[in-house]
Design a protein around this motif. Structure first.
Motif, PDB file in Angstrom:
ATOM      1  N   TYR A  17      -2.644   0.114  15.065  1.00  0.00           N
ATOM      2  CA  TYR A  17      -2.028   0.947  14.040  1.00  0.00           C
ATOM      3  C   TYR A  17      -0.543   0.611  13.993  1.00  0.00           C
ATOM      4  O   TYR A  17      -0.038  -0.130  14.835  1.00  0.00           O
ATOM      5  CB  TYR A  17      -2.215   2.445  14.330  1.00  0.00           C
ATOM      6  N   ALA A  18       0.170   1.141  13.019  1.00  0.00           N
ATOM      7  CA  ALA A  18       1.622   1.008  12.937  1.00  0.00           C
ATOM      8  C   ALA A  18       2.233   2.393  13.030  1.00  0.00           C
ATOM      9  O   ALA A  18       1.617   3.377  12.617  1.00  0.00           O
ATOM     10  CB  ALA A  18       2.019   0.352  11.608  1.00  0.00           C
ATOM     11  N   ASN A  19       3.434   2.478  13.576  1.00  0.00           N
ATOM     12  CA  ASN A  19       4.137   3.763  13.599  1.00  0.00           C
ATOM     13  C   ASN A  19       4.511   4.193  12.190  1.00  0.00           C
ATOM     14  O   ASN A  19       4.518   5.371  11.872  1.00  0.00           O
ATOM     15  CB  ASN A  19       5.399   3.666  14.460  1.00  0.00           C
ATOM     16  N   GLY A  20       4.829   3.234  11.360  1.00  0.00           N
ATOM     17  CA  GLY A  20       5.177   3.503   9.973  1.00  0.00           C
ATOM     18  C   GLY A  20       5.313   2.197   9.222  1.00  0.00           C
ATOM     19  O   GLY A  20       5.419   1.128   9.825  1.00  0.00           O
ATOM     20  N   LEU A  21       5.286   2.271   7.904  1.00  0.00           N
ATOM     21  CA  LEU A  21       5.445   1.103   7.044  1.00  0.00           C
ATOM     22  C   LEU A  21       6.371   1.481   5.902  1.00  0.00           C
ATOM     23  O   LEU A  21       6.432   2.641   5.497  1.00  0.00           O
ATOM     24  CB  LEU A  21       4.100   0.650   6.458  1.00  0.00           C
ATOM     25  N   VAL A  22       7.076   0.495   5.373  1.00  0.00           N
ATOM     26  CA  VAL A  22       7.912   0.719   4.208  1.00  0.00           C
ATOM     27  C   VAL A  22       7.560  -0.339   3.170  1.00  0.00           C
ATOM     28  O   VAL A  22       7.226  -1.479   3.514  1.00  0.00           O
ATOM     29  CB  VAL A  22       9.423   0.683   4.567  1.00  0.00           C
ATOM     30  N   GLY A  23       7.584   0.058   1.919  1.00  0.00           N
ATOM     31  CA  GLY A  23       7.284  -0.863   0.829  1.00  0.00           C
ATOM     32  C   GLY A  23       7.748  -0.257  -0.480  1.00  0.00           C
ATOM     33  O   GLY A  23       8.133   0.914  -0.535  1.00  0.00           O
ATOM     34  N   GLU A  24       7.707  -1.046  -1.509  1.00  0.00           N
ATOM     35  CA  GLU A  24       8.127  -0.579  -2.822  1.00  0.00           C
ATOM     36  C   GLU A  24       7.058  -0.960  -3.828  1.00  0.00           C
ATOM     37  O   GLU A  24       6.553  -2.080  -3.807  1.00  0.00           O
ATOM     38  CB  GLU A  24       9.453  -1.249  -3.202  1.00  0.00           C
ATOM     39  N   MET A 106      -1.417   5.255  11.072  1.00  0.00           N
ATOM     40  CA  MET A 106      -2.664   6.020  11.156  1.00  0.00           C
ATOM     41  C   MET A 106      -2.490   7.300  11.947  1.00  0.00           C
ATOM     42  O   MET A 106      -1.714   7.357  12.891  1.00  0.00           O
ATOM     43  CB  MET A 106      -3.758   5.181  11.821  1.00  0.00           C
ATOM     44  N   THR A 107      -3.259   8.275  11.523  1.00  0.00           N
ATOM     45  CA  THR A 107      -3.390   9.533  12.243  1.00  0.00           C
ATOM     46  C   THR A 107      -4.877   9.810  12.373  1.00  0.00           C
ATOM     47  O   THR A 107      -5.636   9.568  11.440  1.00  0.00           O
ATOM     48  CB  THR A 107      -2.714  10.683  11.464  1.00  0.00           C
ATOM     49  N   LEU A 108      -5.288  10.312  13.529  1.00  0.00           N
ATOM     50  CA  LEU A 108      -6.681  10.673  13.745  1.00  0.00           C
ATOM     51  C   LEU A 108      -6.710  12.076  14.332  1.00  0.00           C
ATOM     52  O   LEU A 108      -6.018  12.353  15.308  1.00  0.00           O
ATOM     53  CB  LEU A 108      -7.351   9.682  14.704  1.00  0.00           C
ATOM     54  N   VAL A 109      -7.470  12.958  13.695  1.00  0.00           N
ATOM     55  CA  VAL A 109      -7.601  14.329  14.189  1.00  0.00           C
ATOM     56  C   VAL A 109      -9.065  14.729  14.218  1.00  0.00           C
ATOM     57  O   VAL A 109      -9.871  14.277  13.407  1.00  0.00           O
ATOM     58  CB  VAL A 109      -6.810  15.343  13.316  1.00  0.00           C
ATOM     59  N   GLN A 110      -9.390  15.570  15.169  1.00  0.00           N
ATOM     60  CA  GLN A 110     -10.731  16.148  15.220  1.00  0.00           C
ATOM     61  C   GLN A 110     -10.727  17.428  14.398  1.00  0.00           C
ATOM     62  O   GLN A 110      -9.791  18.223  14.476  1.00  0.00           O
ATOM     63  CB  GLN A 110     -11.126  16.461  16.662  1.00  0.00           C
ATOM     64  N   VAL A 111     -11.776  17.596  13.600  1.00  0.00           N
ATOM     65  CA  VAL A 111     -11.942  18.806  12.793  1.00  0.00           C
ATOM     66  C   VAL A 111     -13.255  19.478  13.174  1.00  0.00           C
ATOM     67  O   VAL A 111     -14.150  18.838  13.720  1.00  0.00           O
ATOM     68  CB  VAL A 111     -11.916  18.475  11.278  1.00  0.00           C
ATOM     69  N   GLY A 112     -13.364  20.748  12.866  1.00  0.00           N
ATOM     70  CA  GLY A 112     -14.572  21.492  13.201  1.00  0.00           C
ATOM     71  C   GLY A 112     -15.789  21.051  12.416  1.00  0.00           C
ATOM     72  O   GLY A 112     -16.907  21.053  12.922  1.00  0.00           O
TER      73      GLY A 112
END
Length: 132
Positions: A17-24, A106-112
């Motif tokens: 994954y990347a911590n962040g990306l920048v683009g236009e 990316m972020t990954l979270v568990q949901v119910g």
């Protein structure tokens, strides 16, 4: 146009994954995509559902003329983080088969639960496409 990774000095290099990306460019916002096929059928297992959900994200993105390398952010909602962790060895090759070696923020979270009862994963994306 290309996306450039944002990597603070002295931070560990992210893996997959990347911590962040920048683009236009133009934004494409892709709502949550689950791992069903065009007939609404879910494959058996976590990894096949992830693969199909990625393909579904790309199908929506293609409507805007986008490709995997335009995805700047990918949010994963999983119903079982243990299942995600147990399948890491298989997830990498499945991810690369669809996305190549492009690793957005990316972020990954568990949901119910997810709206579709059979869904094990739902993916949401933000893409930055070239202008024009």
């Amino acid at each position: 146009m290309s996306l450039v990774a944002l990597q603070p000095k002295d931070w560990p290099t992210p893996k997959g994954y990347a911590n962040g990306l920048v683009g236009e460019g133009r934004l494409a916002i892709i709502g949550g995509q689950v791992g069903w096929d065009t007939a609404g059928r879910f494959p058996e297992g976590f990894v096949p559902q992830v693969r199909q959900a990625l393909l579904n994200v790309l199908a929506v993105l293609a409507e805007a003329g986008g490709k995997p390398e335009h995805i700047a952010r990918l949010t994963w909602f999983v119903t079982d983080i243990g299942e995600y962790r147990a399948n890491l060895a298989e997830l990498g090759p499945a991810y690369r088969a669809v996305m190549g070696r492009h690793f957005p923020a990316m972020t990954l979270v568990q949901v119910g639960a997810l709206v579709e009862e059979e869904a094990k994963v739902e993916l949401e994306a933000t893409a930055i496409l070239p202008k024009g």
